[in-house]
Design an enzyme around this catalytic site. Structure first.
Site, PDB file in Angstrom:
ATOM      1  N   CYS A  90    -152.437   4.004  28.863  1.00 21.74           N
ATOM      2  CA  CYS A  90    -153.567   3.784  29.563  1.00 21.74           C
ATOM      3  C   CYS A  90    -154.214   2.419  29.232  1.00 21.74           C
ATOM      4  O   CYS A  90    -155.546   2.011  29.663  1.00 21.74           O
ATOM      5  CB  CYS A  90    -154.735   4.764  28.396  1.00 21.74           C
ATOM      6  SG  CYS A  90    -153.875   6.242  28.198  1.00 21.74           S
ATOM      7  N   HIS A 135    -161.964   6.979  33.153  1.00 19.14           N
ATOM      8  CA  HIS A 135    -160.665   7.264  32.719  1.00 19.14           C
ATOM      9  C   HIS A 135    -159.871   7.235  33.821  1.00 19.14           C
ATOM     10  O   HIS A 135    -159.213   7.953  33.667  1.00 19.14           O
ATOM     11  CB  HIS A 135    -160.766   7.096  31.122  1.00 19.14           C
ATOM     12  CG  HIS A 135    -159.486   6.654  30.818  1.00 19.14           C
ATOM     13  ND1 HIS A 135    -159.217   5.665  30.426  1.00 19.14           N
ATOM     14  CD2 HIS A 135    -158.397   7.433  29.875  1.00 19.14           C
ATOM     15  CE1 HIS A 135    -158.256   5.150  30.142  1.00 19.14           C
ATOM     16  NE2 HIS A 135    -157.905   6.553  29.306  1.00 19.14           N
TER      17      HIS A 135
END
Lengths: 143, 390
Positions: B85, B336
């Site tokens: 991420c 996200h």
């Protein structure tokens, strides 16, 4: 409200993961034993069992059987499960610390969620999974 | 090392973008970033792409070449960066390094991710496998919400953090997302909404979790010489970047109340930039789950360890407070798209530092013009902290 799309070609992927170097661990589980490795040069203990030592680069490690009492450091109860665990009921995952100063992540079974507390003592045992694979779990000390 | 500035920034609309392919989505970010910088695609000497799901949650295995061709950047130096991420920040660091080292004058950091071409249980499977498949997923099926739930349980036990405290993060970030036209979840939520939402992995509930989002973000970086030559009026300077990493096995971490990688990466970034935490006036932190935002406050030094909830309860991380955090809606509500997030954080801070926040209601007031992006990969596997200065 699905958008116009083309489906990709379907493939099944299964990886054959080598366990030649960690075979003692997987065989040990079938005999009810949980092994870690210990570096013969620097004495460092590894769980999960490394078969090489990153501390001193030694490749000669020995298998040691772990004690089974653990103290729970944290836990969660997994309700929404991924694709390959759809057949399982919701499960509890915990991380426990053993007296050898190694930590283990595994399922914790036999407790209601409300009974589980950080700091509680449990027992680490070898098990066979629902699919018939060797695994390990935390259970009540009484078990 | 040479000075490097951001001279162009672009971001696509975030959300369930089943109307576009990965390349078409990337174009929505690349085009405005090039127009912002006054440059052409062919001017890019080096392109670093952050994208994680190649071949897994979307179909292309080599997205960098696919996107680069679609956007007219073939012949540029090209690489895809993976730091889970934090891949967007890793791509930013790569593009920054190409210029700082003198290898390139102009480079692009691009993030592009498509997460919704597969069903959500399979998306959860893929992301869960991205912890340590062999030791933590194969037998135990640890999902990403479950990993952060492990942090939440430990933090609650040690510091008395409550489920209501966690909910406050969602309430704040949904509030700011409602003011951000590119955000994925623009609905406002209450503490009660969060507490009564479905349990995903105890103690985390649906509204404690970020959504699965599609989105792209693009940043054009240039050397000081190029900034002068192009007569860029408001360059945003990269003041310092810090990085670190953590163990693959969650069980090998020393504790579960913070991320050591965040502590180390932020300390390195402050040192590189020559600033302290209390000089930062706007922060984007990695709030993939509500507990993650509270740990981030503590780990990057916005407050002492264990005092994150105090900062939150007092409203100190809202606009008008001591240090506004995630006023674009954060990962929690802006969304996200995994490999995009780092670039999207830096896009937001660039806009803020230029005082170009789309909606004036969420423009952060600056005195020193210093902002920070904290981007975590995995369960604390990777961390990049980027400090910007106008």
């Amino acid at each position: 409200m699905s958008m116009p799309s083309i489906k990709s070609r379907k493939i099944d992927i299964v990886h054959e993961i080598p366990i030649s170097k960690s075979l003692k661990f997987w065989e040990g589980l079938k005999e009810g034993k949980i092994y870690a490795t210990k570096c013969k040069a620097c004495g460092k203990i590894f769980f999960p069992p490394n078969t090489d030592c990153p501390e001193c680069l030694n490749t000669d490690l020995e298998w040691i059987e772990l004690s089974n009492e653990a103290e729970i450091e944290t836990f969660t109860h997994v309700v929404i499960r991924p694709t390959t665990f759809q057949q399982n009921k919701p499960y509890t995952v915990a991380i426990g610390k053993l007296k050898e100063d190694v930590k283990v992540l595994a399922w914790l079974t036999g407790f209601k969620l409300s009974e589980i507390k950080v700091g509680m003592k449990v027992k680490l045992v070898a098990k066979t999974s629902m699919e018939g694979n060797p695994t390990y779990e935390f259970v009540s000390l009484q078990q | 090392m040479r000075k490097v500035a951001i001279i162009g920034a672009g971001c696509s609309k975030f959300g369930a973008r089943n109307d576009v392919t990965i390349s078409e989505l990337a174009f929505e970010a690349v085009k405005p970033s090039l127009e912002d910088a006054g440059l052409a695609a062919a001017d890019m000497e080096f392109v670093a792409l952050g994208s994680v799901g190649a071949g897994a949650w979307y179909e292309e295995l080599l997205p960098a070449v696919v996107i680069s061709e679609y956007c007219g950047m073939t012949k540029a130096g090209l690489v895809r960066c993976e730091a889970a991420c934090a891949s967007g920040s890793a791509a930013f660091f790569t593009a920054y390094s190409a210029i700082a080292s003198g290898q390139a004058e102009i480079a692009m950091a691009l993030g592009a991710e498509k997460m919704r071409e597969i069903d959500s249980a399979t998306a959860m499977e893929w992301i869960g496998r991205a912890g340590y498949y062999f030791w933590e997923f194969h037998n135990f099926g640890v999902t990403f919400p479950a990993y952060y739930a492990l942090y939440a349980s430990a933090h609650m036990a040690k510091y008395g953090t409550t489920e209501e405290d966690l909910a406050l993060v969602a309430v704040k970030n949904h509030k700011y997302a409602s003011m951000n036209p590119i955000a994925h979840l623009r609905n406002r939520v209450t503490v009660e909404d969060v507490l009564s939402s479905m349990v995903i992995a105890y103690p985390l509930k649906l509204f404690d979790c970020c959504p699965l989002t599609d989105g792209a973000s693009s940043l054009i970086l240039a050397s000081e010489e190029k900034v002068k030559e192009l007569k860029i009026d408001t360059p945003i300077w990269v003041a310092g970047i810090g990085y670190s990493s953590g163990t693959a096995n969650m069980s090998k971490r020393s504790d579960f109340v913070g991320l050591e990688a965040s502590v180390l990466a932020s300390q390195r970034a402050y040192k590189a930039a020559g600033v302290t935490a209390n000089q930062v006036e706007d922060a984007e932190v990695h709030d993939c789950f509500t507990i993650a935002e509270i740990m981030a406050y503590e780990d990057i030094g916005l407050c002492k360890k264990g005092e994150g909830v105090k900062l939150l309860r007092e409203g100190q991380t809202e606009i008008g407070g001591k240090i506004p955090v995630n006023v674009d809606g954060g990962l929690k509500a802006k969304g996200h798209p995994i490999g995009t997030t780092g670039c999207a954080m830096i896009y937001e801070l660039t806009k803020q530092l230029r005082e170009e926040a789309v909606e004036k209601t969420r423009q952060v007031p600056f005195k020193n013009y210093i902002a920070l992006a904290h981007n975590v990969g995995g369960t604390g596997h990777y961390c990049y902290v980027t400090i910007l200065k106008r």
